[in-house]
Design a protein around this motif. Structure first.
Motif, PDB file in Angstrom:
ATOM      1  N   VAL A   1     116.248  78.826  -2.832  1.00 13.85           N
ATOM      2  CA  VAL A   1     115.611  79.944  -3.534  1.00 13.85           C
ATOM      3  C   VAL A   1     114.204  80.055  -2.980  1.00 13.85           C
ATOM      4  O   VAL A   1     113.437  79.098  -3.011  1.00 13.85           O
ATOM      5  CB  VAL A   1     115.599  79.716  -5.061  1.00 13.85           C
ATOM      6  CG1 VAL A   1     114.733  80.748  -5.754  1.00 13.85           C
ATOM      7  CG2 VAL A   1     117.020  79.727  -5.605  1.00 13.85           C
ATOM      8  N   GLU A   2     113.893  81.219  -2.459  1.00  7.48           N
ATOM      9  CA  GLU A   2     112.587  81.426  -1.843  1.00  7.48           C
ATOM     10  C   GLU A   2     111.505  81.759  -2.860  1.00  7.48           C
ATOM     11  O   GLU A   2     110.352  81.403  -2.685  1.00  7.48           O
ATOM     12  CB  GLU A   2     112.694  82.546  -0.806  1.00  7.48           C
ATOM     13  CG  GLU A   2     111.451  82.664   0.038  1.00  7.48           C
ATOM     14  CD  GLU A   2     111.729  83.340   1.346  1.00  7.48           C
ATOM     15  OE1 GLU A   2     110.999  84.302   1.636  1.00  7.48           O
ATOM     16  OE2 GLU A   2     112.635  82.930   2.072  1.00  7.48           O
TER      17      GLU A   2
ATOM     18  N   ARG B   1     117.537  84.072   1.295  1.00  5.17           N
ATOM     19  CA  ARG B   1     117.741  84.669   2.622  1.00  5.17           C
ATOM     20  C   ARG B   1     119.205  84.563   3.021  1.00  5.17           C
ATOM     21  O   ARG B   1     119.870  83.571   2.727  1.00  5.17           O
ATOM     22  CB  ARG B   1     116.899  83.953   3.681  1.00  5.17           C
ATOM     23  CG  ARG B   1     115.407  83.988   3.442  1.00  5.17           C
ATOM     24  CD  ARG B   1     114.790  85.207   4.012  1.00  5.17           C
ATOM     25  NE  ARG B   1     113.369  85.261   3.644  1.00  5.17           N
ATOM     26  CZ  ARG B   1     112.601  86.269   3.930  1.00  5.17           C
ATOM     27  NH1 ARG B   1     113.073  87.307   4.595  1.00  5.17           N
ATOM     28  NH2 ARG B   1     111.336  86.269   3.554  1.00  5.17           N
ATOM     29  N   ASP B   2     119.689  85.593   3.716  1.00  2.31           N
ATOM     30  CA  ASP B   2     121.038  85.518   4.285  1.00  2.31           C
ATOM     31  C   ASP B   2     120.950  84.866   5.664  1.00  2.31           C
ATOM     32  O   ASP B   2     119.847  84.498   6.103  1.00  2.31           O
ATOM     33  CB  ASP B   2     121.706  86.899   4.292  1.00  2.31           C
ATOM     34  CG  ASP B   2     121.217  87.838   5.381  1.00  2.31           C
ATOM     35  OD1 ASP B   2     120.342  87.465   6.202  1.00  2.31           O
ATOM     36  OD2 ASP B   2     121.724  88.975   5.439  1.00  2.31           O
TER      37      ASP B   2
ATOM     38  N   ASN C   1     117.534  88.214   6.313  1.00  2.00           N
ATOM     39  CA  ASN C   1     117.291  89.339   5.397  1.00  2.00           C
ATOM     40  C   ASN C   1     116.897  88.781   4.045  1.00  2.00           C
ATOM     41  O   ASN C   1     117.429  87.757   3.609  1.00  2.00           O
ATOM     42  CB  ASN C   1     118.554  90.192   5.249  1.00  2.00           C
ATOM     43  CG  ASN C   1     118.906  90.915   6.526  1.00  2.00           C
ATOM     44  OD1 ASN C   1     118.105  91.649   7.081  1.00  2.00           O
ATOM     45  ND2 ASN C   1     120.127  90.686   7.007  1.00  2.00           N
ATOM     46  N   LEU C   2     115.971  89.457   3.384  1.00  2.00           N
ATOM     47  CA  LEU C   2     115.552  89.051   2.044  1.00  2.00           C
ATOM     48  C   LEU C   2     116.549  89.611   1.032  1.00  2.00           C
ATOM     49  O   LEU C   2     116.795  90.818   0.990  1.00  2.00           O
ATOM     50  CB  LEU C   2     114.150  89.563   1.731  1.00  2.00           C
ATOM     51  CG  LEU C   2     113.556  89.102   0.406  1.00  2.00           C
ATOM     52  CD1 LEU C   2     113.408  87.575   0.384  1.00  2.00           C
ATOM     53  CD2 LEU C   2     112.218  89.774   0.163  1.00  2.00           C
ATOM     54  N   ILE C   3     117.144  88.733   0.250  1.00  2.00           N
ATOM     55  CA  ILE C   3     118.125  89.101  -0.750  1.00  2.00           C
ATOM     56  C   ILE C   3     117.540  88.796  -2.126  1.00  2.00           C
ATOM     57  O   ILE C   3     117.111  87.682  -2.395  1.00  2.00           O
ATOM     58  CB  ILE C   3     119.448  88.308  -0.558  1.00  2.00           C
ATOM     59  CG1 ILE C   3     119.988  88.489   0.875  1.00  2.00           C
ATOM     60  CG2 ILE C   3     120.455  88.686  -1.624  1.00  2.00           C
ATOM     61  CD1 ILE C   3     120.325  89.899   1.251  1.00  2.00           C
TER      62      ILE C   3
ATOM     63  N   GLY D   1     118.031  90.767  10.358  1.00  2.00           N
ATOM     64  CA  GLY D   1     116.871  90.254   9.627  1.00  2.00           C
ATOM     65  C   GLY D   1     115.827  91.282   9.253  1.00  2.00           C
ATOM     66  O   GLY D   1     114.709  90.924   8.915  1.00  2.00           O
ATOM     67  N   THR D   2     116.165  92.559   9.280  1.00  2.00           N
ATOM     68  CA  THR D   2     115.178  93.603   8.992  1.00  2.00           C
ATOM     69  C   THR D   2     115.341  94.220   7.607  1.00  2.00           C
ATOM     70  O   THR D   2     114.613  95.141   7.262  1.00  2.00           O
ATOM     71  CB  THR D   2     115.244  94.726  10.050  1.00  2.00           C
ATOM     72  OG1 THR D   2     116.556  95.298  10.025  1.00  2.00           O
ATOM     73  CG2 THR D   2     114.926  94.203  11.433  1.00  2.00           C
TER      74      THR D   2
END
Length: 136
Positions: A102-103, A122-123, A127-129, A76-77
């Protein structure tokens, strides 16, 4: 030889530390269309990577990372941006059908080579994708 001769020219791979290897492989292959591949480095171990285009993401299981590793690896980093030839609007529809929230976006951003249109999700590790299209 001058100091100007010492430059990098591209990214070959990066490493993601994941909490659940199967969940990560499932997400990146099913949702983002990457290919999971096993490889065997010289130490004889079996490792997993996600291939796409001319790049790959090596996966490390949290708590059992391979050496050498980042100073503070952890799930998550990461914040990753992927380019796609498929429209962001198509991605939003695809993600909705897959039950992926969808964020943020679609929103205009600045990529490495100019303007992009992006959508964020997010995965499984948080993690931000970012999935993006180049725009003019």
């Amino acid at each position: 030889m001058t100091d100007d001769d010492f430059t990098v020219s591209g990214l070959d791979h990066l490493v993601l530390t994941v909490a659940d290897l199967d969940a990560a492989v499932g997400f990146y292959t099913r949702i983002l269309g990457m290919q999971a591949v096993a490889f065997h480095p010289s130490d004889g171990s079996q490792r997993w990577a996600l291939k796409f285009g001319r790049q790959k993401i090596n996966l490390h299981q949290a708590g059992a990372e391979f050496e050498p590793k980042a100073k503070s690896p952890g799930p998550g980093t990461a914040d990753l941006c992927f380019l796609s030839g498929r429209s962001v609007a198509d991605w939003v529809s695809w993600l909705d059908r897959q039950g992926i929230a969808v964020e943020d976006g679609p929103v205009r951003r600045t990529g490495a080579e100019g303007p992009i249109l992006s959508v964020y999700l997010r995965d499984p590790d948080g993690n931000l994708i970012e999935i993006s299209n180049r725009v003019s």
